[in-house]
Design an enzyme around this catalytic site. Sequence first.
Site, PDB file in Angstrom:
ATOM      1  N   GLY A   7       0.832  -1.218   0.000  1.00 61.90           N
ATOM      2  CA  GLY A   7       0.000   0.000   0.000  1.00 61.90           C
ATOM      3  C   GLY A   7       0.850   1.245   0.000  1.00 61.90           C
TER       4      GLY A   7
ATOM      5  N   GLY B 271       2.681   2.170  -2.527  1.00 61.66           N
ATOM      6  CA  GLY B 271       2.869   2.639  -3.908  1.00 61.66           C
ATOM      7  C   GLY B 271       4.136   2.146  -4.567  1.00 61.66           C
TER       8      GLY B 271
ATOM      9  N   ALA C 289       3.915   1.841  -8.485  1.00 65.26           N
ATOM     10  CA  ALA C 289       3.894   3.141  -9.165  1.00 65.26           C
ATOM     11  C   ALA C 289       5.266   3.805  -9.104  1.00 65.26           C
ATOM     12  CB  ALA C 289       2.849   4.055  -8.529  1.00 65.26           C
ATOM     13  N   ALA C 290       5.944   3.710  -7.950  1.00 67.26           N
ATOM     14  CA  ALA C 290       7.265   4.334  -7.823  1.00 67.26           C
ATOM     15  C   ALA C 290       8.253   3.683  -8.790  1.00 67.26           C
ATOM     16  CB  ALA C 290       7.761   4.232  -6.378  1.00 67.26           C
TER      17      ALA C 290
ATOM     18  N   ASP D 264      -1.289   7.099  -7.004  1.00 69.70           N
ATOM     19  CA  ASP D 264       0.061   6.605  -6.699  1.00 69.70           C
ATOM     20  C   ASP D 264       1.110   7.147  -7.669  1.00 69.70           C
ATOM     21  OD1 ASP D 264      -1.245   5.143  -4.795  1.00 69.70           O
ATOM     22  OD2 ASP D 264      -0.283   3.232  -5.275  1.00 69.70           O
TER      23      ASP D 264
HETATM   24  O1  PMV Z   1      -2.585   0.074  -3.430  1.00 70.89           O
HETATM   25  P1  PMV Z   1      -2.921   0.935  -2.259  1.00 70.89           P
HETATM   26  O2  PMV Z   1      -3.096   0.185  -1.004  1.00 70.89           O
HETATM   27  O3  PMV Z   1      -2.034   2.113  -2.093  1.00 70.89           O
HETATM   28  O4  PMV Z   1      -4.392   1.543  -2.530  1.00 70.89           O
HETATM   29  C1  PMV Z   1      -4.555   2.562  -3.449  1.00 70.89           C
HETATM   30  C2  PMV Z   1      -5.687   3.422  -3.031  1.00 70.89           C
HETATM   31  C3  PMV Z   1      -7.054   3.036  -3.524  1.00 70.89           C
HETATM   32  O5  PMV Z   1      -7.831   4.209  -3.370  1.00 70.89           O
HETATM   33  C4  PMV Z   1      -7.652   1.922  -2.667  1.00 70.89           C
HETATM   34  C5  PMV Z   1      -7.074   2.602  -4.975  1.00 70.89           C
HETATM   35  C6  PMV Z   1      -6.749   3.720  -5.928  1.00 70.89           C
HETATM   36  O6  PMV Z   1      -6.471   3.383  -7.095  1.00 70.89           O
HETATM   37  O7  PMV Z   1      -6.800   4.893  -5.564  1.00 70.89           O
END
Ligand code: PMV
Length: 322
Positions: A104, A106, A109-110, A151
């Site tokens: 969670g 990111g 994405a990073a 992210d």
């Molecule tokens: O992958 P995470 O745990 O960082 O969740 C991302 C946040 C959410 O709102 C649940 C999904 C999103 O795409 O914004």
Amino acid sequence: MANEWIVASAPGKVILAGEHFVVKGEPAIAMAISLRARAYVRFREDRDIVIESEDLKVRSVPTRGIVKEELIPIVSIVNKIVEMSNCNRGIELRIKSEIPPASGMGSSAAVAVACAAALNELLNLNLGLDEICKIAYEAEVIVHKKPSGIDNTISTYGGVILYRKGKGFESIQYNIKNHKFILADSGLPRNTGVMVSNVLSLYSRYERILKHVYKASRELVMMVVDALRKGDAEMLGDLMNINHGLLSAIGVSNAKLEELVYIARMSGAKGAKITGAGGGGFIVALVDNSSYSKVMNALRTVSRRVFVTEVSKDGVKIEKDN
Ligand code: PMV
């Protein structure tokens, strides 16, 4: 020259408020943290494209048809950028990350943002941050199916942002002093895509009730912006606690996450909540410098990974050559 590594790094993130609600267009606040992902790129003597992740211990050579599933999003970034540059040289891309995967924070994405930025630099494409962010978003779609885009945005720009899906983001002043964020791992596996679709399905069945919860989250996020600007840690802590309650209401908490949240609060945190998709992963707690070690120690009795982090101003950046 031809064989020097170019290194780009990008930060992980913590969502301070508004996760899940952001998927349906409500605002959310994310902050970049000090943990970073790094992408190392250089040209090869041959024509192959070789991608390796040290953390995932996988290697793909797409030019030879060898593509490991974990690296499909990164292969898509490489293909896209190579196509844009018309480059026909071989490229080596290595990924190393300090961000725990599937936490969670990111990490995917990073990694995507760092890879796009490193390739942009190697191939002299002069892409701007918006384009790097967009290319990383496309890779995130492969990983998370319906990501809001928060992210890749925070990883690209750093700092603290107020994010609205499809409407971009706004940088938020962060004036909280003498406080840190503690992150504690539930140790439970989590899957953002599954959690997001569970929440959307709950919403479609109970919209008459849940639309009010989404509206409450919208108000809450705007109050978090005020708390951050004013540097009001008491208010931020209260709002984190309320936000956790809203996340419980949409079904993303469980006994382990509640245990972590309550232990943090009972040992002196000003606020504690799930961060990110929930179902597993981490909680985040706001602590002042005087109660910091007490909260850390209490959380360590029930979590195998507890660490402390602060806001990072830096988004994606090119680091010096290795
Ligand atoms: O992958 P995470 O745990 O960082 O969740 C991302 C946040 C959410 O709102 C649940 C999904 C999103 O795409 O914004």
